[in-house]
Design a protein around this motif. Structure first.
Motif, mmCIF file in Angstrom:
data_model
loop_
_atom_site.group_PDB
_atom_site.id
_atom_site.type_symbol
_atom_site.label_atom_id
_atom_site.label_comp_id
_atom_site.label_asym_id
_atom_site.label_seq_id
_atom_site.Cartn_x
_atom_site.Cartn_y
_atom_site.Cartn_z
ATOM 1 N N GLU A 28 -68.900 -77.429 -4.284
ATOM 2 C CA GLU A 28 -68.310 -77.746 -2.986
ATOM 3 C C GLU A 28 -67.037 -76.924 -2.801
ATOM 4 O O GLU A 28 -66.134 -76.961 -3.633
ATOM 5 C CB GLU A 28 -67.993 -79.237 -2.882
ATOM 6 C CG GLU A 28 -69.226 -80.110 -2.739
ATOM 7 C CD GLU A 28 -68.888 -81.541 -2.351
ATOM 8 O OE1 GLU A 28 -67.684 -81.889 -2.300
ATOM 9 O OE2 GLU A 28 -69.829 -82.316 -2.101
ATOM 10 N N THR A 42 -64.021 -76.483 -0.148
ATOM 11 C CA THR A 42 -63.423 -77.203 0.974
ATOM 12 C C THR A 42 -62.143 -76.527 1.428
ATOM 13 O O THR A 42 -61.267 -76.201 0.619
ATOM 14 C CB THR A 42 -63.120 -78.668 0.581
ATOM 15 O OG1 THR A 42 -64.337 -79.297 0.166
ATOM 16 C CG2 THR A 42 -62.532 -79.439 1.755
ATOM 17 N N THR A 51 -66.028 -78.842 4.342
ATOM 18 C CA THR A 51 -66.753 -78.658 3.087
ATOM 19 C C THR A 51 -68.063 -77.915 3.285
ATOM 20 O O THR A 51 -68.896 -78.296 4.106
ATOM 21 C CB THR A 51 -67.044 -80.018 2.418
ATOM 22 O OG1 THR A 51 -65.802 -80.676 2.153
ATOM 23 C CG2 THR A 51 -67.801 -79.825 1.111
ATOM 24 N N ASP A 89 -65.268 -78.378 -8.111
ATOM 25 C CA ASP A 89 -64.968 -78.222 -6.692
ATOM 26 C C ASP A 89 -63.891 -77.172 -6.513
ATOM 27 O O ASP A 89 -63.015 -76.997 -7.372
ATOM 28 C CB ASP A 89 -64.487 -79.550 -6.092
ATOM 29 C CG ASP A 89 -65.558 -80.642 -6.133
ATOM 30 O OD1 ASP A 89 -66.747 -80.302 -6.062
ATOM 31 O OD2 ASP A 89 -65.188 -81.822 -6.242
#
Length: 244
Positions: A145, A147, A134, A104
């Motif tokens: 992802e 974010t 996100t 992430d």
């Protein structure tokens, strides 16, 4: 206080010099043991251009940054002018010597800017949780992802209303456990705002700040506390986490 950082422009030379040792030692002790073993075998000095943590402390596993798909993402987001880092579990697991389950990223770019940058770079973007900042970017079939940094405005024990922010330290302090709040820049600098490196070296799972506050924000963190102790912890549970 200044965040603790580990890293700098040492990745390439250390990676090449220690390639075989990295693979072998990771199999029986993880990155903390790796550093101790290598320190016994090699005389680290300024000629290597290495900025070292204290002996025995975990150092970042740069194999995480060798993934060409990750390099593609960083390059795609660079035109936004925002800062983007690998965040959370991928950094934690790399430091434990474990292959990351997923990678992430956190960024100061707003979701719309992430979507536009992805489109410009020809990367598929899916607004999987855009209200919470996100966007999932798909590179060579792998989802990442991305974010936007956030601040909690209101929480009800499970879901939060957030506003977007631009401060990595503030974003780190809203997370659950210290070992999950580490972040890694594209050039290999590791940022620790909440003592996660020390807890990681001790294999201790500890809530960030006041445990009761973190739990009231999201009661599922109680289950996560026990799950992470089982998978990543060692020894006695953190007393503050048990008290609540």
């Amino acid at each position: 206080p200044h965040p603790r950082t580990v890293g700098g422009p040492y990745d390439a030379r250390v990676r090449v010099a220690f390639d075989e040792q990295v693979f072998a030692i990771q199999q029986f002790g993880g990155i903390s043991r790796l550093f101790s073993e290598l320190a016994k075998q090699y005389a680290f000095d300024d000629s290597l251009g290495v900025e070292l943590a204290p002996l025995g402390a975990p150092v970042v596993n740069h194999y995480l940054l060798d993934d060409p798909r990750l390099a593609t993402l960083f390059a795609a987001l660079a035109p936004t002018g925002a800062e983007t880092r690998v965040i959370g579990g991928a950094v934690r697991d790399a430091l434990y010597g474990l292959p990351p389950h997923e990678i992430d990223l956190a960024t100061t770019a707003l979701p719309d800017a992430v979507m536009r940058a992805a489109a410009t770079a020809g990367i598929k973007a899916v607004p999987t949780g855009i209200a919470h900042g996100t966007v999932t970017l798909v590179v060579a079939g792998a989802p990442y992802e991305v974010t936007t940094l956030r601040e909690d405005v209101e929480t009800d024990g499970r879901f939060a209303k957030v506003r977007f922010g631009g401060d990595f330290e503030q974003d780190a302090r809203r997370r659950d456990f210290t070992v999950n709040a580490l972040s890694l820049t594209p050039d290999g600098k590791l940022h620790d705002y909440v003592g996660g490196l020390d807890d990681l070296a001790a294999r201790r799972i500890r809530f960030i700040g006041d445990a009761a506050t973190r739990i009231r924000e999201d009661y599922l963190r109680v289950l996560r506390f026990f799950r992470f102790n089982a998978s990543h912890g060692e020894g006695a549970f953190d007393r503050d986490g048990l008290h609540e």
